[in-house]
Scaffold this motif. Structure first.
Motif, PDB file in Angstrom:
ATOM      1  N   LYS A  38       0.826  -1.209   0.000  1.00 53.99           N
ATOM      2  CA  LYS A  38       0.000   0.000   0.000  1.00 53.99           C
ATOM      3  C   LYS A  38       0.866   1.268   0.000  1.00 53.99           C
ATOM      4  N   PHE A  39       1.958   1.273   0.783  1.00 52.74           N
ATOM      5  CA  PHE A  39       2.859   2.429   0.782  1.00 52.74           C
ATOM      6  C   PHE A  39       3.490   2.625  -0.603  1.00 52.74           C
ATOM      7  N   ILE A  40       3.897   1.538  -1.236  1.00 51.65           N
ATOM      8  CA  ILE A  40       4.496   1.633  -2.575  1.00 51.65           C
ATOM      9  C   ILE A  40       3.495   2.205  -3.573  1.00 51.65           C
ATOM     10  N   GLU A  41       2.249   1.731  -3.496  1.00 54.79           N
ATOM     11  CA  GLU A  41       1.209   2.207  -4.409  1.00 54.79           C
ATOM     12  C   GLU A  41       0.812   3.653  -4.121  1.00 54.79           C
ATOM     13  N   ASN A  42       0.554   3.981  -2.854  1.00 50.26           N
ATOM     14  CA  ASN A  42       0.084   5.321  -2.489  1.00 50.26           C
ATOM     15  C   ASN A  42       1.105   6.412  -2.802  1.00 50.26           C
ATOM     16  N   HIS A  43       2.379   6.094  -2.710  1.00 49.85           N
ATOM     17  CA  HIS A  43       3.428   7.080  -2.975  1.00 49.85           C
ATOM     18  C   HIS A  43       4.017   6.948  -4.379  1.00 49.85           C
ATOM     19  N   LYS A  44       3.423   6.039  -5.177  1.00 47.91           N
ATOM     20  CA  LYS A  44       3.845   5.836  -6.577  1.00 47.91           C
ATOM     21  C   LYS A  44       5.347   5.554  -6.688  1.00 47.91           C
ATOM     22  N   LEU A  45       5.864   4.777  -5.735  1.00 45.25           N
ATOM     23  CA  LEU A  45       7.297   4.499  -5.694  1.00 45.25           C
ATOM     24  C   LEU A  45       7.755   3.588  -6.823  1.00 45.25           C
ATOM     25  N   GLN A  46       6.870   2.759  -7.342  1.00 47.77           N
ATOM     26  CA  GLN A  46       7.255   1.889  -8.445  1.00 47.77           C
ATOM     27  C   GLN A  46       7.620   2.701  -9.678  1.00 47.77           C
ATOM     28  N   ASP A  47       7.104   3.921  -9.780  1.00 49.00           N
ATOM     29  CA  ASP A  47       7.428   4.790 -10.916  1.00 49.00           C
ATOM     30  C   ASP A  47       8.908   5.155 -10.960  1.00 49.00           C
ATOM     31  N   TYR A  48       9.629   4.990  -9.847  1.00 51.96           N
ATOM     32  CA  TYR A  48      11.049   5.322  -9.796  1.00 51.96           C
ATOM     33  C   TYR A  48      11.933   4.293 -10.500  1.00 51.96           C
ATOM     34  N   MET A  49      11.401   3.109 -10.773  1.00 49.30           N
ATOM     35  CA  MET A  49      12.263   2.051 -11.317  1.00 49.30           C
ATOM     36  C   MET A  49      11.485   1.035 -12.128  1.00 49.30           C
ATOM     37  N   ASP A  50      12.232   0.298 -12.968  1.00 48.98           N
ATOM     38  CA  ASP A  50      11.644  -0.804 -13.718  1.00 48.98           C
ATOM     39  C   ASP A  50      11.637  -2.086 -12.896  1.00 48.98           C
ATOM     40  N   THR A  51      12.606  -2.249 -12.016  1.00 49.82           N
ATOM     41  CA  THR A  51      12.696  -3.428 -11.147  1.00 49.82           C
ATOM     42  C   THR A  51      11.506  -3.438 -10.211  1.00 49.82           C
ATOM     43  N   ASP A  52      10.967  -4.618  -9.918  1.00 47.42           N
ATOM     44  CA  ASP A  52       9.831  -4.731  -9.004  1.00 47.42           C
ATOM     45  C   ASP A  52      10.260  -4.328  -7.596  1.00 47.42           C
ATOM     46  N   LEU A  53       9.821  -3.160  -7.154  1.00 44.39           N
ATOM     47  CA  LEU A  53      10.232  -2.620  -5.866  1.00 44.39           C
ATOM     48  C   LEU A  53       9.782  -3.487  -4.696  1.00 44.39           C
ATOM     49  N   PHE A  54       8.572  -3.987  -4.754  1.00 42.14           N
ATOM     50  CA  PHE A  54       8.052  -4.796  -3.652  1.00 42.14           C
ATOM     51  C   PHE A  54       8.953  -5.996  -3.372  1.00 42.14           C
ATOM     52  N   SER A  55       9.445  -6.632  -4.416  1.00 41.54           N
ATOM     53  CA  SER A  55      10.243  -7.852  -4.244  1.00 41.54           C
ATOM     54  C   SER A  55      11.651  -7.597  -3.704  1.00 41.54           C
ATOM     55  N   ILE A  56      12.155  -6.366  -3.835  1.00 43.34           N
ATOM     56  CA  ILE A  56      13.524  -6.102  -3.367  1.00 43.34           C
ATOM     57  C   ILE A  56      13.559  -5.202  -2.120  1.00 43.34           C
ATOM     58  N   SER A  57      12.402  -4.854  -1.597  1.00 45.42           N
ATOM     59  CA  SER A  57      12.375  -3.902  -0.480  1.00 45.42           C
ATOM     60  C   SER A  57      11.700  -4.480   0.755  1.00 45.42           C
ATOM     61  N   GLU A  58      11.883  -3.750   1.853  1.00 50.66           N
ATOM     62  CA  GLU A  58      11.262  -4.095   3.124  1.00 50.66           C
ATOM     63  C   GLU A  58      10.678  -2.814   3.711  1.00 50.66           C
ATOM     64  N   LEU A  59       9.709  -2.966   4.573  1.00 55.13           N
ATOM     65  CA  LEU A  59       9.137  -1.840   5.287  1.00 55.13           C
ATOM     66  C   LEU A  59       9.814  -1.762   6.654  1.00 55.13           C
TER      67      LEU A  59
END
Length: 166
Positions: free
Chosen positions: A12-33
């Motif tokens: 939800k944080f990734i989606e709400n802040h449009k963080l995936q727009d920063y990269m082509d790599t899947d952010l959810f799979s390489i990040s932690e909260l």
């Protein structure tokens, strides 16, 4: 730093802040909260950080010390800010520290595991270049503003950091 194991909140944080727009790599799979308490450091001057962060909740302060050990605030960051792109991503020793001014939530990427992936992500690198350019211009403006009186600097700070006329 305390890690939060809540995939739904993370996504939800990734989606709400449009963080995936920063990269082509899947952010959810390489990040932690993760969370940081008030006054806890994300990055220490003189020490390479193992993480790069997207601030998604809270406020951070970037600061340095003068030659006579006085604390000098360089900038404040609010939500949707990338932290560590200038030094940590490249394994460079930072000359500034970053600490939480409030309790903060960040989407963090472990650079020991994912540095190479980020350095090969052209979309991410383009965004990093744009962010670094913006910050360089802002810091030049900051250096120039030090010649202004304290009341002018305070007024500019209040105007810059106010939200919805508050």
């Amino acid at each position: 730093m305390k890690k939060i194991s809540d995939p739904s909140k993370h996504r939800k944080f990734i989606e709400n802040h449009k963080l995936q727009d920063y990269m082509d790599t899947d952010l959810f799979s390489i990040s932690e909260l993760c969370t940081f308490e008030k006054n806890e450091h994300l990055i220490h001057a003189g020490h390479v950080s193992d993480y790069i962060y997207f601030l998604v909740e809270g406020k951070l302060m970037v600061y340095s010390y003068t030659s006579d050990s006085k604390n000098v605030c360089i900038n404040y960051f609010q939500e949707s800010t990338l932290i560590g792109e200038a030094a940590s991503l490249w394994e460079m020793v930072p000359n500034t520290s970053v600490k939480a001014m409030t309790s903060c939530v960040c989407v963090s990427i472990n650079l020991t595991k994912h540095r190479q992936t980020l350095q090969n992500d052209v979309c991410f690198l383009k965004n990093v270049c744009q962010i670094v350019s913006y910050r360089l211009n802002s810091e030049t403006h900051l250096a120039n503003s030090l010649t202004e009186s304290m009341d002018v600097r305070l007024a500019k700070f209040i105007l810059h950091n106010s939200r919805e006329n508050i």
